[in-house]
Design a protein around this motif. Sequence first.
Motif, PDB file in Angstrom:
ATOM      1  N   ASP A 636       8.061   4.127  -7.719  1.00 35.57           N
ATOM      2  CA  ASP A 636       8.253   3.741  -6.313  1.00 35.57           C
ATOM      3  C   ASP A 636       8.880   4.891  -5.536  1.00 35.57           C
ATOM      4  N   ARG A 661       0.911  -3.168  -4.835  1.00 33.32           N
ATOM      5  CA  ARG A 661       2.075  -4.044  -4.963  1.00 33.32           C
ATOM      6  C   ARG A 661       3.125  -3.360  -5.826  1.00 33.32           C
ATOM      7  N   ALA A 741       7.881 -10.750   4.476  1.00 35.43           N
ATOM      8  CA  ALA A 741       7.429  -9.468   5.040  1.00 35.43           C
ATOM      9  C   ALA A 741       6.684  -9.736   6.333  1.00 35.43           C
ATOM     10  N   ARG A 770       5.140  -3.187   1.221  1.00 40.93           N
ATOM     11  CA  ARG A 770       5.424  -3.947  -0.005  1.00 40.93           C
ATOM     12  C   ARG A 770       4.135  -4.264  -0.760  1.00 40.93           C
ATOM     13  N   SER A 771       3.068  -4.558  -0.005  1.00 37.61           N
ATOM     14  CA  SER A 771       1.763  -4.782  -0.628  1.00 37.61           C
ATOM     15  C   SER A 771       0.696  -4.535   0.420  1.00 37.61           C
ATOM     16  N   THR A 788       8.057  -4.110   5.458  1.00 33.99           N
ATOM     17  CA  THR A 788       9.456  -4.464   5.763  1.00 33.99           C
ATOM     18  C   THR A 788      10.119  -3.222   6.344  1.00 33.99           C
ATOM     19  N   GLY A 792      14.317  -3.618   3.454  1.00 32.48           N
ATOM     20  CA  GLY A 792      13.556  -4.682   2.822  1.00 32.48           C
ATOM     21  C   GLY A 792      13.514  -5.971   3.620  1.00 32.48           C
TER      22      GLY A 792
END
Length: 815
Positions: A636, A661, A741, A770-771, A788, A792
Motif C-alpha cells: 500500500d 482493493r 467511502a 480504497r477500491s 476517502t 480514511g
Amino acid sequence: MTSVEVSTESSDGDSEPDGYAAARLRLLNEKAQSGPPRRAALAELTDDWLARMFTVAAEAAEVAGASLVAVGGYGRGELSPRSDLDLLLLHDGRADAAAVASLADRLWYPVWDLGLALDHSVRTPAQARRTAGEDLKVQLGLLDARHVAGDLAMTAALRTAVLADWRNLAAKRLPELDELCRERAERQGELQYLLEGDLKEARGGLRDATALRAVAASWLADAPREGLGEARRRLLDVRDALHLCTGRATDRLALQEQDAVAAELELLDADVMLRQVSESARVISYAGDVTWREVGRVLRARSARPRLRGLLGGRTAAPGRTPLAEGVVEQDGEVVLALAARPEKDPVLPLRAAAAAAQSALPVSPHAVRRLASAARPLPSPWPAEAREQLVTLLGAGEPTVPVWEALEAEGLITRLLPDWERVRCRPQRNAVHTWTVDRHLVETAVRASYLTRRVGRPDLLLVAALLHDIGKGWPGDHSVAGETIARDMAARIGFPGDDVTVIATLVRHHLLLIETATRRDLDDPATVRAVADAVGSTGTLELLHALTEADALATGPAAWSSWRGALVADLVKRASAVLAGESVDPEPAAPTAEQERLAVEAHRTGGPVLALRARADGCDEQEPLGVELLVAVPDQPQVLPATAGVLAMHRLTVRAAELRAVELPDPVGGSVLLLDWRVAAEYGSLPQAARLRADLVRALDGSLDIEGRLAEREAAYPRRRGVQAPPPRVTVAPSASHHATVIEVRAQDAPGLLHRIGRALESAGVRVRSAHVSTLGANAVDAFYVTDGAGAVLTPSEAAEVARSLEAALGAAG
C-alpha cells in the motif's frame, strides 16, 4: 427533362466533356430536384452525352454494326452522384479488331478524363451470352441491359436472348444467386441492425433488392410487392446523399457522415435517417426470405412432379395438411390457416398461429399473415387468458421466435397487438456495444431468456419482462423509469393480475441494477447489498432479475457479458438473497483467493510489485471477450493506480475491466497490500511478458519512468484518427452509495491512458482510492472509485463535489 437540357456539342460536331461535366454539376447542385427524378435526369443526361460521342466515334473508327449498352444500375436508370458507369460495347464481329478497339478507346478515355468510374467490356452478342452463362454477376447485369446508342436491333436481340437464357436456366442459376446472397450477408451483416451498414452489400440492401428483380425476371417466383419499391427508393436516396456529402463513391454509412447525410435529406436528425434505413432494409430482407422460400418450394415441386405422376398414374397429389392448433395447420413446410378458420371471429388466432409456428420451427405463410392482418378483430383489454398464454408460448420458443415475430411485424400485427411497440420499432441504438435495434434487442432478449426459464419459478414473467425491459427507449428521460410505467400498463392490458404486473414493472425498472452494481460497486460494503435487496423486495423477484440480467447482456453483444461479469452478478445475488432471508447485512469482506493471497504475501515480503499474467498459450481467450487476467499485488502506497494503468497503456494493453482493493494480511505477516485484478487485451500483436511489465512498474513507482512523456511521444508519433465526435466526459458523485467511502463515478470515451489520467487526477486531489471498479463497454468507459480523505474518512459533500469537478476538468482538458 428541361431542367437538364444543355448543349454539350461543339461546332465541329464532337462531344464536349466539359459541357457534360458542367451540366452534371448543375444537376447535382439543384436542391429542388433529388431522389428518383435526379437519378433519372442524370442517366438521361449521360445517355445524351454518350450517344453523341458514340455517333462521332463510330464514324471516325469506321465501325458499323455496333451499339452501346448500359447495364447494371446505369441500365436501370439509377445513377447516383458517384455511381460507376456500367457499359457494354456490343459489335457484330464483322469489323476489324483494331477498328473496334479504336472505337472503344474513343468512348472510354473521355469518361476516364472526367474522373468517372467506369466498368466496361467489349463483346459480340454470342460472347456476351457465353460470358453470362459462365459468370452469374455478368448475367445479372445484363438482365438490366438498356440501349444507349447505335444498332437498336442488336441491343434488343441480346436483351431478349439473355432473358430467355435466364428463364431457361432458372432452376440452376437461382440457387447460385441465393447462395451468393447468403455469403454476402455473412460477410456484411444485416443492414437493418448495423450502425455503420453498407447500403449496397449488407443483407437487406440494394444488392438484395436487385436480386429480387432477377428472381421476378425468371418467372419462377415473385417478391411481395408491398412497400418494396418505396424501401428501395429510400436506400437509393440515402446513398445519393452519402455520395454528395463525402464526394466519394462509398456505400458504407459511417457514423461521422450520418448527421451530414440526414441534413442533406432534410431529416430531423441522424436517428430518423437510421430508422428509415432500418425500416427499408427490414422490408427488403423480409421480401427476400419469402421469395427465396417460394423459389425453394417451386424447385422442390418441379423435381418431385415427374416421380409423383409416375406413382399416381398421371394424377397430382394434393398437398398434405397437418393440424397444429385450433384454426392452424402446416402445409408444404409453412404454417397456414385451416379451411374452417375465421379470423374475423377469433381475435386470438394471430397469436395462436404465431405460437404454433414458432413451437414447430416453421415459417408463417405470408398469405396467412396478410389475411390475419386484414381480417382479425382486435383483442379486448385485458386480453383473455388464452391470448396471454399464446404470447408466452411464442416468446418461449427460442430462436424460431425471431422469423415468426418479423413476419407479424411486416404486416403490422405487432403494433396492433402492442401499440407501445411503435416507439421502439426500428429504433437505432447509437452505441457500439449494442448489436441490434431496440425492437430486435427486445426479441433477442426474450430468446435468450427462453433458455433460462428452468432457473426461475415464473418463466412467464421472465419472458414478458425480457420483451418489455427496454420499452422506455424513445421516451424522454431515463428509459428504465419511463419503461416501468409503460410496462405496468402493457402487462395489465395483456391480462396479468395485479401482483404479477408489479413484478414485471419492478423487473423493467431495475433491469440494469445487478450488472451496474456488481461491476461498479464494492460488494463488501453492506450499503451496496442492502440497496439491491430493498429495490428488489423479494427472493422470487431477485431470481427473475438475475435471469433477466444475463439474457439482456447476452442479447446486447459480446462486450456485455463474460464469465467474470457473470460471477460478479452471481456473488451479488447470493449476498442480496441472504439479506432478503433475514441474514446479517454486515458480512465479512470476501477473502482473497489462494493465488491472490500468495501474491499479496510475496509483495509484502519483497516490498515491491508482484504480477501474474494468466493467458492461454496463444495469448487469447475466445470465451472471454474482456481479455486475459492480470493480477498485481503492491504494498500500500501512493500512485499505485496511475502507475499501473500508465504502464499498461505504454505496452498498448487495453483495460477492459479492473478492480482495486486493499487487503489486510493476517498475522503473523501483517500489513496492507493493494490488490489489482485487471482484464486486459493487446491492442494488436501478442501480450508482453509479465517480467517486462513488472520492471516498468517498479520504475514507475520509484519515479524513474516518465510515463507521461512516453505516452505523449507515442501520441505525437501515432496520433489517433478523429472519428465521430464523442460526448464530453462526465464525473458525478453517487449519493448514499456507501457508508465507508465516497463513490465517484466517471463516464468517458475510452482511450489509451484514460485510467492513468484518472488515477493521476485523483492523487492530485489528495484523496485515497480504497477500491475501484472499472468497466469498458465498447467505446465507453464506466468507472466507479471509492475514495476517502487522507485520514480514511468519507468526504464531505462539498469536498466530493470539488473532487468531481477537478477530475472532470482534467479529463476534459486531456480529451
